[in-house]
Design an enzyme around this catalytic site. Structure first.
Site, PDB file in Angstrom:
ATOM      1  N   GLY A 175     -25.060   1.468 -27.952  1.00  0.00           N
ATOM      2  CA  GLY A 175     -25.861   2.334 -28.791  1.00  0.00           C
ATOM      3  C   GLY A 175     -26.977   3.020 -28.037  1.00  0.00           C
ATOM      4  O   GLY A 175     -27.034   3.018 -26.798  1.00  0.00           O
ATOM      5  N   HIS A 228       0.832  -1.195   0.000  1.00  0.00           N
ATOM      6  CA  HIS A 228       0.000   0.000   0.000  1.00  0.00           C
ATOM      7  C   HIS A 228       0.871   1.251   0.000  1.00  0.00           C
ATOM      8  O   HIS A 228       2.090   1.196   0.189  1.00  0.00           O
ATOM      9  CB  HIS A 228      -0.939  -0.008   1.197  1.00  0.00           C
ATOM     10  CG  HIS A 228      -2.018  -1.041   1.093  1.00  0.00           C
ATOM     11  ND1 HIS A 228      -3.075  -1.123   1.983  1.00  0.00           N
ATOM     12  CD2 HIS A 228      -2.219  -2.035   0.192  1.00  0.00           C
ATOM     13  CE1 HIS A 228      -3.874  -2.122   1.638  1.00  0.00           C
ATOM     14  NE2 HIS A 228      -3.371  -2.690   0.565  1.00  0.00           N
ATOM     15  N   ARG A 234     -11.267   3.429 -20.944  1.00  0.00           N
ATOM     16  CA  ARG A 234     -11.407   1.977 -20.800  1.00  0.00           C
ATOM     17  C   ARG A 234     -10.435   1.442 -19.758  1.00  0.00           C
ATOM     18  O   ARG A 234     -10.781   0.596 -18.930  1.00  0.00           O
ATOM     19  CB  ARG A 234     -11.132   1.279 -22.139  1.00  0.00           C
ATOM     20  CG  ARG A 234     -12.240   1.357 -23.165  1.00  0.00           C
ATOM     21  CD  ARG A 234     -11.866   0.566 -24.413  1.00  0.00           C
ATOM     22  NE  ARG A 234     -12.927   0.604 -25.416  1.00  0.00           N
ATOM     23  CZ  ARG A 234     -12.872  -0.021 -26.587  1.00  0.00           C
ATOM     24  NH1 ARG A 234     -11.801  -0.733 -26.901  1.00  0.00           N
ATOM     25  NH2 ARG A 234     -13.871   0.057 -27.434  1.00  0.00           N
ATOM     26  N   ALA A 277     -27.543   4.986 -40.843  1.00  0.00           N
ATOM     27  CA  ALA A 277     -28.706   4.093 -40.748  1.00  0.00           C
ATOM     28  C   ALA A 277     -28.308   2.634 -40.902  1.00  0.00           C
ATOM     29  O   ALA A 277     -28.930   1.731 -40.322  1.00  0.00           O
ATOM     30  CB  ALA A 277     -29.742   4.477 -41.801  1.00  0.00           C
ATOM     31  N   GLU A 327       1.274   3.660   2.120  1.00  0.00           N
ATOM     32  CA  GLU A 327       2.000   3.935   3.354  1.00  0.00           C
ATOM     33  C   GLU A 327       3.279   3.103   3.459  1.00  0.00           C
ATOM     34  O   GLU A 327       4.295   3.572   3.965  1.00  0.00           O
ATOM     35  CB  GLU A 327       1.101   3.652   4.568  1.00  0.00           C
ATOM     36  CG  GLU A 327      -0.152   4.517   4.648  1.00  0.00           C
ATOM     37  CD  GLU A 327      -1.363   3.864   4.004  1.00  0.00           C
ATOM     38  OE1 GLU A 327      -2.473   4.045   4.512  1.00  0.00           O
ATOM     39  OE2 GLU A 327      -1.195   3.160   2.966  1.00  0.00           O
ATOM     40  N   ARG A 380      -6.141  -0.791 -26.070  1.00  0.00           N
ATOM     41  CA  ARG A 380      -5.085  -0.948 -27.067  1.00  0.00           C
ATOM     42  C   ARG A 380      -3.851  -0.161 -26.638  1.00  0.00           C
ATOM     43  O   ARG A 380      -3.872   1.065 -26.560  1.00  0.00           O
ATOM     44  CB  ARG A 380      -5.594  -0.488 -28.438  1.00  0.00           C
ATOM     45  CG  ARG A 380      -6.709  -1.378 -28.968  1.00  0.00           C
ATOM     46  CD  ARG A 380      -7.058  -1.067 -30.403  1.00  0.00           C
ATOM     47  NE  ARG A 380      -7.821   0.158 -30.543  1.00  0.00           N
ATOM     48  CZ  ARG A 380      -9.154   0.230 -30.441  1.00  0.00           C
ATOM     49  NH1 ARG A 380      -9.855  -0.867 -30.172  1.00  0.00           N
ATOM     50  NH2 ARG A 380      -9.769   1.386 -30.604  1.00  0.00           N
ATOM     51  N   ALA A 418     -24.351   6.896 -35.608  1.00  0.00           N
ATOM     52  CA  ALA A 418     -24.024   5.937 -36.661  1.00  0.00           C
ATOM     53  C   ALA A 418     -24.950   6.190 -37.841  1.00  0.00           C
ATOM     54  O   ALA A 418     -26.040   6.748 -37.689  1.00  0.00           O
ATOM     55  CB  ALA A 418     -24.189   4.495 -36.164  1.00  0.00           C
TER      56      ALA A 418
END
Length: 383
Positions: free
Chosen positions: A313, A57, A191, A171, A59, A214, A169
């Protein structure tokens, strides 16, 4: 509130400890990000932060660096020193053995195993204790850990990219690439600091997403980037009726994938997915969809997940917003128009203006040519 008064230099030293704690931003989960500095006679003699669960940790690192100079010094730590044996010994015992003269903690630890016990033990040893300094800044370091300890749920962020006219996006489902490289690199770091990434099966079917961090897009030092890429977030795909293709790239990535369904009759498909190395969770349904509240509780109970990133989405992101499960919303806006036939940002069905869900902006930044908006839902104080 603090039990004793803070000294003039305390704020600066605690700010230093908070900056150190950020060293564990991408690696400390499921543990909290914690920093510590040890100061004697106005001079920094030791510093450290918690890098990864199972490792020393903050400390411990600071005390090792300080050595004998820790005697009579002040230790500044962003979270109450632990008082229980886990993978490592209690940090409060180490501070007591080192003979520090004062401990300043930014906040008490909400973990029931600690929750004031560490500071109480230090105080009983005759060491001066203060807490509550820069507490909000300390809380901002660990929104997921704190929410998990205080509510049993993880901290939920949703991330979406849209055009200037609010489309995510075409259609057809085509969405690569709405934003530029700077924004995409920022998403990789988002991420990386998440314990889990949730998406819907349609995103996998349309984009064949890997949902991985990535390494070459992080924009971080090579050693850290490699370590991050070697410890991928948990990938969670919501797939009510198990429509995910068995040749999806997500099954060929480092790290664990969880497929969440609600169709117990698909035993052959479940066995096939498990044969690909995935975990399959059978979830209760809510309005013919995966019960999101159940899922979030499972992620905490089974995987100790702190922070969740929803990359999905309009339908799934809209569910998180509509059900009041979203804590923070990251929207990347590209300076382009995609047209009225393209897909919208969120699927929400409102008729009157008073049904609209209010947000407040927490940050607005430029990333290359794109705009990043960070907003949080406004929580009503009324019952």
């Amino acid at each position: 509130m603090a039990e004793v008064s803070f000294l003039d230099d305390d704020v600066a030293w605690m700010a230093k400890a908070i900056e150190l704690a950020k060293g564990g931003l991408y690696t400390a989960h499921p543990n909290p990000r914690v920093g510590c500095v040890i100061v004697k006679d106005g001079v920094l003699v030791g510093e450290g932060y918690h890098y990864r669960a199972g490792e020393p940790h903050a400390e411990v690192h600071a005390l090792k660096q300080a050595g004998d100079k820790a005697q009579g010094a002040t230790a500044y730590v962003t979270l109450e020193p632990c008082s229980h044996f886990g993978r490592t010994p209690p940090c409060c015992d180490g501070l007591i053995r080192a003979g520090v003269g004062r401990v300043v903690a930014a906040m008490q630890d909400p973990n029931p195993q600690v929750a004031g016990k560490g500071l109480a033990k230090i105080k009983q040893a005759g060491i001066s204790v203060a807490f509550g300094l820069l507490e909000q800044e300390a809380r901002d370091l660990n929104p997921g850990f704190l929410k998990r300890m205080e509510t049993g749920l993880p901290f939920i962020r949703a991330k979406q990219a849209m055009s200037l006219d609010g489309r995510t996006a075409m259609a057809s489902g085509e969405s690569k690439w709405i934003t530029g490289s700077d924004a995409r690199s920022d998403v990789q770091r988002l991420r990386a600091q998440s314990s889990a990434i949730i998406t819907g099966v349609d995103s996998i079917i349309h984009d064949d997403s890997s949902l991985t961090v990535r390494r070459d897009e992080l924009g971080l030092p090579d050693t850290l980037a490699k370590d991050i890429a070697d410890h991928q977030p948990l990938r969670v795909v919501l797939d009510t009726h198990l429509r995910i293709p068995e040749n999806a790239k997500i099954f060929d990535q480092l790290g664990q994938t969880v497929i969440v369904c609600s169709d117990a009759n698909e035993k052959v498909q479940i066995e096939a997915l498990e044969g690909l190395g995935a975990l399959v969770w059978l979830a209760p349904s809510f309005n013919d969809r995966i019960d999101l509240a159940w899922l979030l509780k499972e992620l905490v109970d089974k995987e100790s997940i702190n922070e969740v990133l929803v990359e999905a989405g309009a339908t799934l992101c809209g569910q998180f917003v509509d059900q009041g499960l979203l804590d923070e919303y990251w929207v990347y806006v590209a300076p382009k128009a995609m047209g009225a036939s393209a897909r919208p940002l969120l699927s929400l069905d409102f008729i009157e203006m008073n049904e609209a869900i209010p947000f407040e902006f927490k940050d607005v930044s430029m990333l290359g040519k794109d705009l990043r908006l960070i907003a949080r839902p406004v929580v009503s104080n009324t019952d």
